[in-house]
Design a protein around this motif. Structure first.
Motif, PDB file in Angstrom:
ATOM      1  N   LYS A   1       4.171 -21.484   6.374  1.00  0.00           N
ATOM      2  CA  LYS A   1       4.695 -20.235   6.670  1.00  0.00           C
ATOM      3  C   LYS A   1       4.306 -19.020   5.422  1.00  0.00           C
ATOM      4  CE  LYS A   1       8.773 -17.263   8.303  1.00  0.00           C
ATOM      5  NZ  LYS A   1       8.606 -16.752   9.252  1.00  0.00           N
ATOM      6  N   HIS A   2       4.633 -19.614   4.414  1.00  0.00           N
ATOM      7  CA  HIS A   2       4.512 -18.815   3.109  1.00  0.00           C
ATOM      8  C   HIS A   2       2.831 -18.694   3.006  1.00  0.00           C
ATOM      9  CE1 HIS A   2       8.622 -19.833   1.914  1.00  0.00           C
ATOM     10  NE2 HIS A   2       8.583 -19.239   2.953  1.00  0.00           N
ATOM     11  N   THR A   3       2.026 -19.466   3.031  1.00  0.00           N
ATOM     12  CA  THR A   3       0.574 -19.283   2.560  1.00  0.00           C
ATOM     13  C   THR A   3       0.059 -18.452   4.024  1.00  0.00           C
ATOM     14  OG1 THR A   3       0.113 -21.517   3.889  1.00  0.00           O
ATOM     15  CG2 THR A   3       0.635 -21.389   1.340  1.00  0.00           C
TER      16      THR A   3
ATOM     17  N   TYR B   1      -1.506 -10.994   4.613  1.00  0.00           N
ATOM     18  CA  TYR B   1      -1.117  -9.689   3.984  1.00  0.00           C
ATOM     19  C   TYR B   1      -1.999  -9.314   2.736  1.00  0.00           C
ATOM     20  CZ  TYR B   1       2.374  -8.475   7.486  1.00  0.00           C
ATOM     21  OH  TYR B   1       2.836  -8.124   8.806  1.00  0.00           O
ATOM     22  N   ARG B   2      -2.582 -10.387   2.118  1.00  0.00           N
ATOM     23  CA  ARG B   2      -3.370 -10.156   1.107  1.00  0.00           C
ATOM     24  C   ARG B   2      -4.853  -9.347   1.511  1.00  0.00           C
ATOM     25  NH1 ARG B   2      -5.984 -15.503  -1.944  1.00  0.00           N
ATOM     26  NH2 ARG B   2      -6.264 -16.526   0.104  1.00  0.00           N
ATOM     27  N   GLN B   3      -5.230  -9.776   2.697  1.00  0.00           N
ATOM     28  CA  GLN B   3      -6.186  -9.245   3.293  1.00  0.00           C
ATOM     29  C   GLN B   3      -6.149  -7.906   4.007  1.00  0.00           C
ATOM     30  OE1 GLN B   3      -8.272 -12.484   5.646  1.00  0.00           O
ATOM     31  NE2 GLN B   3      -7.498 -13.855   4.060  1.00  0.00           N
ATOM     32  N   ARG B   4      -4.909  -7.523   3.954  1.00  0.00           N
ATOM     33  CA  ARG B   4      -4.664  -6.080   4.699  1.00  0.00           C
ATOM     34  C   ARG B   4      -5.379  -5.031   3.843  1.00  0.00           C
ATOM     35  NH1 ARG B   4       0.644  -2.311   4.489  1.00  0.00           N
ATOM     36  NH2 ARG B   4      -0.088  -0.635   5.712  1.00  0.00           N
ATOM     37  N   PRO B   5      -6.067  -4.217   4.666  1.00  0.00           N
ATOM     38  CA  PRO B   5      -7.112  -3.280   4.013  1.00  0.00           C
ATOM     39  C   PRO B   5      -6.180  -2.247   3.341  1.00  0.00           C
ATOM     40  CG  PRO B   5      -7.765  -3.515   6.375  1.00  0.00           C
ATOM     41  CD  PRO B   5      -6.325  -4.366   6.232  1.00  0.00           C
ATOM     42  N   ASN B   6      -6.573  -1.940   2.050  1.00  0.00           N
ATOM     43  CA  ASN B   6      -6.316  -0.719   1.215  1.00  0.00           C
ATOM     44  C   ASN B   6      -6.139   0.722   1.769  1.00  0.00           C
ATOM     45  OD1 ASN B   6      -4.713  -2.350  -0.521  1.00  0.00           O
ATOM     46  ND2 ASN B   6      -6.655  -2.865  -1.397  1.00  0.00           N
TER      47      ASN B   6
ATOM     48  N   GLU C   1      10.001 -24.742   9.704  1.00  0.00           N
ATOM     49  CA  GLU C   1       9.340 -24.112   8.611  1.00  0.00           C
ATOM     50  C   GLU C   1       9.467 -24.537   7.341  1.00  0.00           C
ATOM     51  OE1 GLU C   1       6.723 -22.115   9.643  1.00  0.00           O
ATOM     52  OE2 GLU C   1       7.419 -21.176  11.458  1.00  0.00           O
TER      53      GLU C   1
ATOM     54  N   VAL D   1       6.963 -25.940   3.646  1.00  0.00           N
ATOM     55  CA  VAL D   1       7.138 -25.180   2.480  1.00  0.00           C
ATOM     56  C   VAL D   1       7.335 -26.255   1.408  1.00  0.00           C
ATOM     57  CG1 VAL D   1       9.073 -23.687   1.694  1.00  0.00           C
ATOM     58  CG2 VAL D   1       7.924 -22.927   3.569  1.00  0.00           C
TER      59      VAL D   1
ATOM     60  N   ILE E   1       8.244 -14.492   0.986  1.00  0.00           N
ATOM     61  CA  ILE E   1       7.331 -15.357   0.517  1.00  0.00           C
ATOM     62  C   ILE E   1       7.353 -15.303  -1.095  1.00  0.00           C
ATOM     63  CG2 ILE E   1       6.027 -15.527   2.800  1.00  0.00           C
ATOM     64  CD1 ILE E   1       3.932 -13.830   1.167  1.00  0.00           C
TER      65      ILE E   1
ATOM     66  N   LYS F   1       0.616  -1.342  -0.107  1.00  0.00           N
ATOM     67  CA  LYS F   1       0.048   0.242  -0.036  1.00  0.00           C
ATOM     68  C   LYS F   1       0.865   1.262   0.146  1.00  0.00           C
ATOM     69  CE  LYS F   1      -2.375   0.964   3.820  1.00  0.00           C
ATOM     70  NZ  LYS F   1      -3.500   0.875   4.585  1.00  0.00           N
TER      71      LYS F   1
ATOM     72  N   LEU G   1       1.309 -16.243   5.935  1.00  0.00           N
ATOM     73  CA  LEU G   1       1.832 -14.654   5.557  1.00  0.00           C
ATOM     74  C   LEU G   1       0.990 -14.068   4.237  1.00  0.00           C
ATOM     75  CD1 LEU G   1       5.667 -14.704   6.527  1.00  0.00           C
ATOM     76  CD2 LEU G   1       3.562 -13.347   7.654  1.00  0.00           C
ATOM     77  N   TYR G   2       1.029 -15.010   3.221  1.00  0.00           N
ATOM     78  CA  TYR G   2       0.116 -14.643   1.853  1.00  0.00           C
ATOM     79  C   TYR G   2      -1.372 -14.353   2.356  1.00  0.00           C
ATOM     80  CZ  TYR G   2      -2.234 -15.003  -2.541  1.00  0.00           C
ATOM     81  OH  TYR G   2      -2.791 -15.180  -3.757  1.00  0.00           O
TER      82      TYR G   2
END
Lengths: 442, 429
Positions: free
Chosen positions: B416-418, B424-429, B116, B120, A309, A283, B420-421
């Motif tokens: 761990k990778h999925t 953070y892909r759901q982090r509001p814009n 971890e 992976v 990642i 962002k 974090l994916y």
């Protein structure tokens, strides 16, 4: 001087006959896939379409069943550089990769054999403010001067995190273990921020001293010009937007710090390089307007790489960051096509999005997209003929063209091997004849 | 036939939900035989019970795999999984013990099941890895000669005992080199000495190795003869399975000279060997093939070792070895890129190795080399159900891994990778 050197390859190209590649699956990157042909004249793409004009005397290549992709652009490389790091000081903006470019580094040939035609050869990451980079066309066999590209923008390398603080903290903070006489500031991420503040404070004062001088001179006053400072000059260029800034970055906190300090000082970060945690601050990156070039799937080689990642590029791309995949490696630069394909697996990018990561996107952030990065009329004829779709694990580069000139051909490479082996053997024999028998390796 | 199905049904009645299932609508690639289109796979109690059965026995979980492809779980034949977390941080590495001769060391006991790296690597369809006790440089610790016992493990289990397939899959040995050019990890630079000097060093090391083997053998004979007063020697004791042919010596030898010397050494010592990290076999290739010595090849995508070698030197090595009749499997020899082993196989295939052989080198050939070919490595009735389900060719980078079973137990593909994916892909814009 610079002009005549740049003209040289153009003059050579003018003599080449036009080139037509027919019946290929052309992955234009920006305008979809065309089943058809390309016409190349004077090093540029003259026509692209289902059918193109074949001028008299043109060399015609049949690429049936094969794929054409623009030459891959690696925005982060260290190939062909005889030295990488001027690590003795924390601000080494005066040093230049162009002074140490070795055009005979075999890594160049191996890179083109893997479909890469342009590499941004960067200074290393030993210091917060590193040296000046060289964006080169991989014209294998040519002199260093002929690899430099007149369309390349001047740029500089910055670095964050573990590498630039290592020389201040070589023993990981174990008290008494380090020889204090060899320590170099900074030792922490806090110190790295300070290096930028201090260096740019000086650069602004330096710029002001020249402005004052020019103003007084314009008024007709007799003034002595300021002493030229080669360390601060490139930073003034950064402040004036005349020099791109490529930042070695792993962790999200340091990326955010860099964005904020750049905004405070008043310059723009062109790109974060081999960025690992761009996905956490996509962002903020998008808002600042910096690109993010990432590793496909590197991780866990350092503690600052533990949250890396492979979904990084997909998240950045989806959140509006201009994303690309870079190599930072003489090995990976040979297969950036499949490195890009990993973003389809990790994050579900489309084929077109994946291809952009190693072609037009790096071209945009390096500000050379007017000339390269896609198959479009008027652009440089930098392209690769692949035997299969380049996003396939099984794809192999067959022929590589830069400015319409062929620099790699798998068949030629194979047929040259016999000759090279014979040459090698002759040299070995010569050496053996000259070496006393007692010293000969068994 | 009817009798068999009755047996199956009755087995299914007792089958645990955890390791029995019926997968339908899939194309099976058994590796040991041609593919079977639109078929079914029945797994009962962790083993493959049937291929092509019309319907699921009562009570067995049915999984719709319409359009999906089934392969054996992938085997990576050289990693440090469980022993190395972050390669550059010494504290997180348990590879590379001090000392030259450590046959008694066992990688199995140092495997951290919570690393971890396991999830992976597993997410890319890898069910089994060989974990080596030795690493090289970059925090990997010392580089001894006999580094210990490599463990073959499943990437599933709460403890290393549950993960274990074979705790002594091989003894790892680094063969002395005759290289005059060496990399010094302290100064981070190459240095070049004279050939005579490196030859002397090589000969000295070979003498030490021969003495160790000779002493260990003498010890074994004394022990067999129940010689009175013989004091126990843990290191020599650890060599006995090797002398008895119960486990092979996995020798890292990359170049022709070292490979030939290693083969000669193995013959003199009468031990079974596997050659590891073969890079420049040259004229030794014929010898390797003739003696039927299996090889574990390092990353296909690594750079050619010398500047004057052809650009595809490493890409085409597997193809050349195959043509010469050498049997091999692929290994990563580290962790960071261990998940990419199938793509390494693909690279070998695009430079000449037949596709089927590339696939075998990460499945059946690997299982055979590690002595478990009768239970793993292919999809055949009676074998354990280490099963990979994909939406395409697992050698293709873009293919998605849909399911992975280890001995019939469905594995989580989260890591761990999925995690974090997803966060953070759901982090509001």
């Amino acid at each position: 001087m610079k002009f005549s050197l740049l003209l040289l390859p153009c003059l050579l190209l003018a003599a080449d006959p036009p080139l037509v590649v027919q019946n290929a699956n052309i992955l234009t990157v920006t305008k979809g896939t065309i089943k058809g042909s390309i016409l190349v004249e004077n090093g540029k793409i003259k026509e692209v379409g289902e059918k193109v004009m074949v001028p008299p005397g043109a060399k015609v290549i049949d690429a049936s069943g094969q794929f054409i992709l623009p030459g891959i652009i690696d925005s982060h490389s260290h190939i062909a550089a005889d030295s990488i790091n001027e690590g003795s000081i924390s601000v080494s903006s005066m040093v230049r990769i162009e002074d140490v470019l070795n055009p005979e580094d075999v890594a160049i040939y191996r890179a083109i054999a893997g479909g890469t035609t342009i590499a941004n050869v960067l200074h290393g990451s030993a210091n917060a403010i590193g040296g000046q980079n060289s964006l080169i066309k991989l014209r294998w066999g040519k002199k260093a001067e002929e690899m430099f590209w007149d369309k390349a923008q001047p740029s500089i390398k910055f670095a964050l995190g573990e590498n630039p603080k290592r020389q201040g903290n070589p023993t990981g903070g174990r008290v008494g273990a380090a020889n204090v006489n060899t320590l170099r500031y900074p030792a922490t991420r806090m110190g790295i921020e300070d290096v930028y503040v201090e260096a740019f404070t000086k650069a602004k004062e330096y710029r002001q001293s020249w402005k004052d001088y020019e103003a007084k001179k314009a008024k007709g006053e007799a003034v002595i010009p300021p002493r030229r400072d080669l360390q601060l000059e490139p930073l003034v260029e950064v402040l004036e937007g005349k020099r791109l800034v490529h930042v070695h970055a792993y962790r999200a906190d340091e990326i955010l710090m860099m964005i904020r300090i750049a905004e405070q000082i008043g310059f723009k970060i062109t790109s974060f390089e081999h960025i690992l945690e761009g996905y956490k601050v996509a962002k903020e990156m998008a808002k600042h307007g910096s690109a993010g070039a990432g590793f496909s799937d590197w991780w866990a080689f350092k503690i600052e790489a533990y949250d890396a990642i492979p979904y990084n590029m997909a998240i950045m791309a989806r959140k509006g960051v201009l994303a690309s995949v870079n190599s930072d490696s003489a090995d990976t630069i040979r297969r950036l096509n499949t490195e890009a394909a990993k973003t389809m697996k990790y994050g579900g990018l489309t084929e077109e999005e994946a291809l952009k990561l190693v072609t037009i996107n790096p071209a945009i952030h390096l500000q050379v997209d007017k000339y390269v990065g896609s198959i479009e009329v008027g652009k440089d004829a930098d392209f690769v003929i692949w035997d299969k779709h380049p996003l396939s694990s099984f794809a192999r580069a067959q022929q590589v063209y830069i400015d319409g000139v062929k620099y790699f051909d798998r068949d030629d490479d194979a047929s040259a091997r016999v000759k090279i082996e014979a040459q090698k053997k002759a040299l070995e024999d010569k050496l053996r004849r000259q070496t006393p028998a007692t010293r000969r390796p068994q | 036939m009817r009798f068999l199905s009755i047996l199956l049904v009755s087995a299914a009645l007792f089958a645990s939900d955890k390791d029995s299932f019926f997968l339908k609508g899939v194309t099976v690639f058994p590796v040991s035989s041609p593919k079977i289109d639109n078929t079914t796979l029945l797994v009962v109690d962790g083993k493959i019970a049937d291929i092509g059965a019309k319907s699921a026995p009562k009570g067995v979980r049915v999984i719709d795999g319409k359009g999906l492809q089934v392969y054996p779980g992938i085997i990576n034949s050289a990693t440090n999984i469980g022993l190395s977390e972050i390669s550059s941080i010494r504290e997180t590495n348990d590879t590379g013990e001090l000392g030259d001769f450590n046959p008694q060391l066992r990688a199995i006991v140092a495997i951290n099941p919570e690393t971890e790296h396991i999830p992976v690597v597993r997410a890319n369809g890898i069910s089994t890895v060989l974990t080596l006790p030795g690493g090289g440089g970059f925090g990997g610790g010392g580089t001894g000669i006999i580094m210990g016992q490599a463990a073959l493990i499943h990437l599933d289990g709460y403890t290393y005992e549950e993960m274990e397939i074979n705790r002594t899959a091989a003894y790892q040995m680094r063969f002395p080199t005759m290289q005059s050019r060496t990399f010094d990890f302290d100064t981070f630079q190459f240095s070049r000495g004279s050939f005579a000097e490196s030859k002397r060093r090589f000969d000295t090391q070979m003498q030490e190795i021969k003495r160790f083997f000779s002493e260990a053998r003498t010890y074994m004979q004394a022990k067999t003869a129940k010689t009175p007063g013989l004091k126990t020697n843990v290191r020599f004791d650890a060599m006995i399975p090797l002398f008895e042919g119960k486990a092979p010596l996995m020798i890292t030898a990359s170049k022709e000279r070292e490979i030939l010397a290693a083969i000669k050494f193995a013959e003199e010592e009468k031990v079974k060997i596997i050659l590891a990290d073969v890079r420049e076999p040259g004229k030794a290739t014929e010898e390797i093939a003739k003696k039927k010595i299996p090889c574990i090849l390092g990353p296909v995508t690594q750079l050619p070792p010398e500047a004057d070698m052809s650009y595809d030197f490493n890409y085409s090595l597997p193809s050349q070895l195959h043509k010469a009749g050498v049997k091999f499997a692929f290994g990563s020899f580290q962790n960071q890129f261990a998940r990419n082993i199938a793509f390494e196989a693909a690279s070998a295939s695009s430079y000449g190795l037949p596709y089927d052989e590339a696939l075998k080198a990460i499945t059946l050939s690997a299982a055979e080399i590690w002595g478990i070919g009768d239970k793993y490595g292919s999809i055949e009735k009676g074998k354990y159900a280490d099963i990979l389900v994909t939406n395409g060719d697992p050698l293709e980078v873009k293919t998605d891994i849909k399911m992975l079973f280890i001995q019939g137990r469905q594995q989580s593909l989260e890591s761990k990778h999925t995690r974090l994916y997803d966060k953070y892909r759901q982090r509001p814009n």
